[in-house]
Design a protein around this motif. Structure first.
Motif, mmCIF file in Angstrom:
data_model
loop_
_atom_site.group_PDB
_atom_site.id
_atom_site.type_symbol
_atom_site.label_atom_id
_atom_site.label_comp_id
_atom_site.label_asym_id
_atom_site.label_seq_id
_atom_site.Cartn_x
_atom_site.Cartn_y
_atom_site.Cartn_z
ATOM 1 N N ALA A 39 -55.526 51.998 7.516
ATOM 2 C CA ALA A 39 -55.324 52.201 8.955
ATOM 3 C C ALA A 39 -56.638 52.520 9.665
ATOM 4 O O ALA A 39 -57.591 52.990 9.075
ATOM 5 C CB ALA A 39 -54.320 53.322 9.184
ATOM 6 N N GLY A 40 -56.658 52.242 10.966
ATOM 7 C CA GLY A 40 -57.808 52.552 11.799
ATOM 8 C C GLY A 40 -58.177 51.389 12.693
ATOM 9 O O GLY A 40 -57.443 50.411 12.810
ATOM 10 N N ALA A 41 -59.320 51.521 13.353
ATOM 11 C CA ALA A 41 -59.824 50.486 14.253
ATOM 12 C C ALA A 41 -60.929 49.700 13.562
ATOM 13 O O ALA A 41 -61.756 50.268 12.848
ATOM 14 C CB ALA A 41 -60.346 51.120 15.534
ATOM 15 N N PHE A 42 -60.940 48.383 13.803
ATOM 16 C CA PHE A 42 -61.927 47.476 13.226
ATOM 17 C C PHE A 42 -62.453 46.574 14.334
ATOM 18 O O PHE A 42 -61.706 46.197 15.243
ATOM 19 C CB PHE A 42 -61.290 46.620 12.120
ATOM 20 C CG PHE A 42 -60.789 47.424 10.955
ATOM 21 C CD1 PHE A 42 -61.572 47.580 9.828
ATOM 22 C CD2 PHE A 42 -59.548 48.033 10.992
ATOM 23 C CE1 PHE A 42 -61.125 48.321 8.745
ATOM 24 C CE2 PHE A 42 -59.087 48.778 9.920
ATOM 25 C CZ PHE A 42 -59.877 48.928 8.795
ATOM 26 N N HIS A 55 -52.084 50.579 12.469
ATOM 27 C CA HIS A 55 -51.444 51.893 12.448
ATOM 28 C C HIS A 55 -50.249 51.825 11.501
ATOM 29 O O HIS A 55 -49.607 50.787 11.378
ATOM 30 C CB HIS A 55 -50.987 52.273 13.861
ATOM 31 C CG HIS A 55 -50.332 53.604 13.947
ATOM 32 N ND1 HIS A 55 -51.047 54.782 13.814
ATOM 33 C CD2 HIS A 55 -49.046 53.952 14.137
ATOM 34 C CE1 HIS A 55 -50.203 55.801 13.943
ATOM 35 N NE2 HIS A 55 -48.992 55.327 14.132
ATOM 36 N N VAL A 56 -49.954 52.934 10.835
ATOM 37 C CA VAL A 56 -48.795 53.013 9.951
ATOM 38 C C VAL A 56 -47.822 54.015 10.545
ATOM 39 O O VAL A 56 -48.169 55.188 10.749
ATOM 40 C CB VAL A 56 -49.198 53.438 8.520
ATOM 41 C CG1 VAL A 56 -47.969 53.450 7.615
ATOM 42 C CG2 VAL A 56 -50.260 52.509 7.966
ATOM 43 N N PRO A 62 -46.424 49.135 8.781
ATOM 44 C CA PRO A 62 -47.688 48.870 9.457
ATOM 45 C C PRO A 62 -47.466 48.058 10.741
ATOM 46 O O PRO A 62 -46.659 47.126 10.760
ATOM 47 C CB PRO A 62 -48.489 48.046 8.453
ATOM 48 C CG PRO A 62 -47.801 48.243 7.142
ATOM 49 C CD PRO A 62 -46.357 48.472 7.481
ATOM 50 N N ILE A 63 -48.165 48.441 11.805
ATOM 51 C CA ILE A 63 -48.164 47.663 13.040
ATOM 52 C C ILE A 63 -49.614 47.372 13.409
ATOM 53 O O ILE A 63 -50.524 48.121 13.058
ATOM 54 C CB ILE A 63 -47.413 48.361 14.196
ATOM 55 C CG1 ILE A 63 -47.996 49.737 14.479
ATOM 56 C CG2 ILE A 63 -45.933 48.445 13.913
ATOM 57 C CD1 ILE A 63 -47.421 50.401 15.704
ATOM 58 N N THR A 155 -65.433 45.029 10.913
ATOM 59 C CA THR A 155 -65.957 46.217 10.247
ATOM 60 C C THR A 155 -65.208 47.436 10.769
ATOM 61 O O THR A 155 -64.880 47.510 11.952
ATOM 62 C CB THR A 155 -67.460 46.373 10.564
ATOM 63 O OG1 THR A 155 -68.132 45.188 10.120
ATOM 64 C CG2 THR A 155 -68.054 47.578 9.882
ATOM 65 N N ARG A 156 -64.992 48.411 9.895
ATOM 66 C CA ARG A 156 -64.277 49.619 10.304
ATOM 67 C C ARG A 156 -65.057 50.365 11.383
ATOM 68 O O ARG A 156 -66.262 50.566 11.287
ATOM 69 C CB ARG A 156 -64.062 50.544 9.107
ATOM 70 C CG ARG A 156 -63.292 51.816 9.478
ATOM 71 C CD ARG A 156 -63.042 52.702 8.296
ATOM 72 N NE ARG A 156 -62.073 52.146 7.367
ATOM 73 C CZ ARG A 156 -60.747 52.176 7.547
ATOM 74 N NH1 ARG A 156 -60.246 52.712 8.622
ATOM 75 N NH2 ARG A 156 -59.951 51.665 6.638
ATOM 76 N N LEU A 157 -64.331 50.804 12.410
ATOM 77 C CA LEU A 157 -64.881 51.635 13.473
ATOM 78 C C LEU A 157 -64.369 53.069 13.344
ATOM 79 O O LEU A 157 -65.127 54.011 13.500
ATOM 80 C CB LEU A 157 -64.502 51.054 14.841
ATOM 81 C CG LEU A 157 -64.974 51.808 16.068
ATOM 82 C CD1 LEU A 157 -66.501 51.829 16.142
ATOM 83 C CD2 LEU A 157 -64.391 51.168 17.333
ATOM 84 N N THR A 158 -63.068 53.237 13.055
ATOM 85 C CA THR A 158 -62.472 54.566 12.893
ATOM 86 C C THR A 158 -61.551 54.558 11.682
ATOM 87 O O THR A 158 -61.143 53.507 11.194
ATOM 88 C CB THR A 158 -61.642 54.981 14.127
ATOM 89 O OG1 THR A 158 -60.499 54.116 14.221
ATOM 90 C CG2 THR A 158 -62.460 54.922 15.393
#
Length: 168
Positions: A39-42, A55-56, A62-63, A155-158
């Motif tokens: 989960a997180g922002a990419f 998001h889970v 998962p959405i 790439t992962r942001l958060t």
């Protein structure tokens, strides 16, 4: 720690016959921990304004929210709910498939009318995390209107605080 509790102590509590502990609850918690690591922002730093948020939900579902642009350069956002559990044989671990909807038909601010929102079938998105990696994701897309396809690398942001994924 969280992993010891979820993967070791909870199953032992089931074996011990503790009240309220169920197989369904254990599997839901395992799903939240495993998928929650993804989960997180990419985003792609070369594509300003474009990215996804995974998001889970508390039920383990998962959405996905995808913020991108249409062919004329106008911003759009798409939403989807994972359907990977409907596949047999199962998809590879770290692969999720989302039928995507595009909400349209209303205005921002005081003119917002929830009854005017239409959720148009846009197409599908496949998210693929490399084995053992959670800081990058490949997004494959298929747009329903013209059957156009493409691939983006994000790439992962958060990441969530409880995630076991190492910071990028």
């Amino acid at each position: 720690d969280l992993l010891t509790g979820v993967f070791t102590l909870t199953p032992l509590a089931l074996i011990d016959g503790r009240p309220g502990v169920t197989i369904g609850g254990i599997l839901r918690n395992w799903t939240l921990v495993l998928i929650g690591n993804f989960a997180g922002a990419f985003f792609d730093p070369a594509r300003s304004g474009d990215g996804v948020f995974l998001h889970v939900l508390t039920n383990g579902m998962p959405i996905l929210f995808w913020y991108t642009f249409d062919d004329s350069g106008q911003p759009i956002w798409l939403i989807g709910q994972d359907i990977s559990n409907e596949f047999s044989p199962p998809l590879p671990f770290g692969t999720m498939i989302f039928p995507m909807l595009q909400p349209v038909g209303t205005r921002f601010g005081p003119d917002f009318n929830p009854g005017a929102v239409q959720r148009r079938a846009w197409g599908s998105v496949t998210l693929s995390f490399a084995p053992g990696a959670c800081n990058a994701v490949t997004l494959g897309w298929n747009r329903r209107a013209d059957n156009a396809t493409g691939t983006l690398n994000y790439t992962r942001l958060t990441r969530p605080n409880a995630s076991r994924c190492a910071s990028p």
